[in-house]
Write a protein that holds these residues in place. Structure first.
Motif, PDB file in Angstrom:
ATOM      1  N   ALA A   1       0.834  -1.209   0.000  1.00  0.00           N
ATOM      2  CA  ALA A   1       0.000   0.000   0.000  1.00  0.00           C
ATOM      3  C   ALA A   1       0.864   1.253   0.000  1.00  0.00           C
ATOM      4  O   ALA A   1       0.565   2.238  -0.679  1.00  0.00           O
ATOM      5  N   GLU A   2       1.965   1.222   0.760  1.00  0.00           N
ATOM      6  CA  GLU A   2       2.862   2.383   0.799  1.00  0.00           C
ATOM      7  C   GLU A   2       3.560   2.593  -0.538  1.00  0.00           C
ATOM      8  O   GLU A   2       3.735   3.728  -0.995  1.00  0.00           O
ATOM      9  N   ALA A   3       3.955   1.493  -1.188  1.00  0.00           N
ATOM     10  CA  ALA A   3       4.588   1.613  -2.503  1.00  0.00           C
ATOM     11  C   ALA A   3       3.644   2.286  -3.493  1.00  0.00           C
ATOM     12  O   ALA A   3       4.047   3.176  -4.255  1.00  0.00           O
ATOM     13  N   ALA A   4       2.377   1.871  -3.498  1.00  0.00           N
ATOM     14  CA  ALA A   4       1.399   2.471  -4.404  1.00  0.00           C
ATOM     15  C   ALA A   4       1.136   3.924  -4.026  1.00  0.00           C
ATOM     16  O   ALA A   4       1.011   4.800  -4.897  1.00  0.00           O
ATOM     17  N   ARG A   5       1.052   4.210  -2.723  1.00  0.00           N
ATOM     18  CA  ARG A   5       0.802   5.585  -2.283  1.00  0.00           C
ATOM     19  C   ARG A   5       1.911   6.522  -2.751  1.00  0.00           C
ATOM     20  O   ARG A   5       1.644   7.635  -3.216  1.00  0.00           O
ATOM     21  N   GLN A   6       3.146   6.060  -2.640  1.00  0.00           N
ATOM     22  CA  GLN A   6       4.252   6.925  -3.023  1.00  0.00           C
ATOM     23  C   GLN A   6       4.295   7.166  -4.531  1.00  0.00           C
ATOM     24  O   GLN A   6       4.713   8.232  -4.987  1.00  0.00           O
ATOM     25  N   THR A   7       3.847   6.194  -5.316  1.00  0.00           N
ATOM     26  CA  THR A   7       3.712   6.450  -6.755  1.00  0.00           C
ATOM     27  C   THR A   7       2.717   7.574  -6.992  1.00  0.00           C
ATOM     28  O   THR A   7       2.931   8.447  -7.850  1.00  0.00           O
TER      29      THR A   7
END
Length: 251
Positions: free
Chosen positions: A203-209
């Motif tokens: 979820a954090e990886a997607a949020r940072q994108t």
């Protein structure tokens, strides 16, 4: 002149980039077991994942992955160069015909290690987490003792898998649906931990994108100065996994 940076878990969640593997996947090298089971096939332990898709890139040897879903049974050939993946709920069993080696890609790095897998043990072993845990957790001991335990575990799961497949082939879907329900009940106490791992991982990886897209839309490309390179060698070799011996990375 070049400068180097060291990466650490603190790199995650900065808002400018995710330091884990792309998309927060996990990767490992798998040498599939060549132990023969009661049905004469050699290979791994049938199981499913509840929240994680799994992918294979075959690097050597020959074999197949047997799968059982609500659509029925299938066997997919595995040869060097083959790319195969499947979604949560797919019961899968690796079959080793000749030196099968695979690079495994696993969604949601950290969740499989936290228990996002349930083996197809016969129903009487799925009644509670204590009973189930005694049969699936590889104990401390010598390599020979761990191998013997893992093989017994595999054989018990193959027994359960064969029963599920036979029932489905006979038109009886109830055992498979009962297994799904039992699997969900077994993992329910772990869900808060899984959610926390997902929030700081995929979820954090997607949020940072999303943050990066917002900044680029505003004409801000400053996050590009935070670029860095990460490299790892396997941190563990030959660990007894569900499907074979694993070389794994700490990421």
């Amino acid at each position: 002149m070049t400068t180097s940076r060291t990466d650490s878990s603190a790199d995650r969640g900065t808002g400018t980039g995710f330091a884990g593997l792309p998309g927060a996947v996990a990767v490992s090298h798998l040498t599939v077991y060549d132990w023969e089971a009661a049905d004469g096939l050699r290979g791994g332990t049938p199981h499913l994942h509840l929240t994680c898709s799994e992918g294979y890139v075959v690097t050597a040897g020959r074999g197949a992955v047997q799968t059982l879903t609500a659509d029925g049974f299938a066997s997919t050939a595995l040869r060097p160069g083959a790319l195969v993946w499947f979604t949560p709920g797919t019961i899968h069993r690796l079959v080793n015909e000749d030196g099968l080696r695979i690079v495994v890609l696993m969604q949601n790095n950290g969740l499989p290690e936290a228990g996002d897998a349930v083996l197809t043990l016969p129903p009487e072993h799925l009644t509670d987490s204590e009973t189930y845990g005694r049969l699936v957790r590889v104990p401390e001991g010598t390599e020979a003792e761990q191998a013997a335990f893992t093989r017994r575990r595999r054989d018990l799961a193959v027994e359960g898998f064969a029963a599920l497949r036979a029932a489905w082939d006979a038109g009886d879907e109830k055992p498979l649906l009962d297994f799904h329900r039992a699997a969900g009940a077994l993992v329910r106490p772990r869900l808060d931990d899984w959610r926390a791992r997902w929030q700081t991982g995929a979820a954090e990886a997607a949020r940072q994108t999303g943050v990066q897209l917002d900044r680029l839309t505003e004409g801000d490309a400053s996050h590009l100065t935070d670029a860095r390179v990460h490299a790892r060698l396997p941190g563990a070799h030959g660990r007894f996994g569900m499907c074979g011996r694993l070389d794994t990375y700490a990421v």
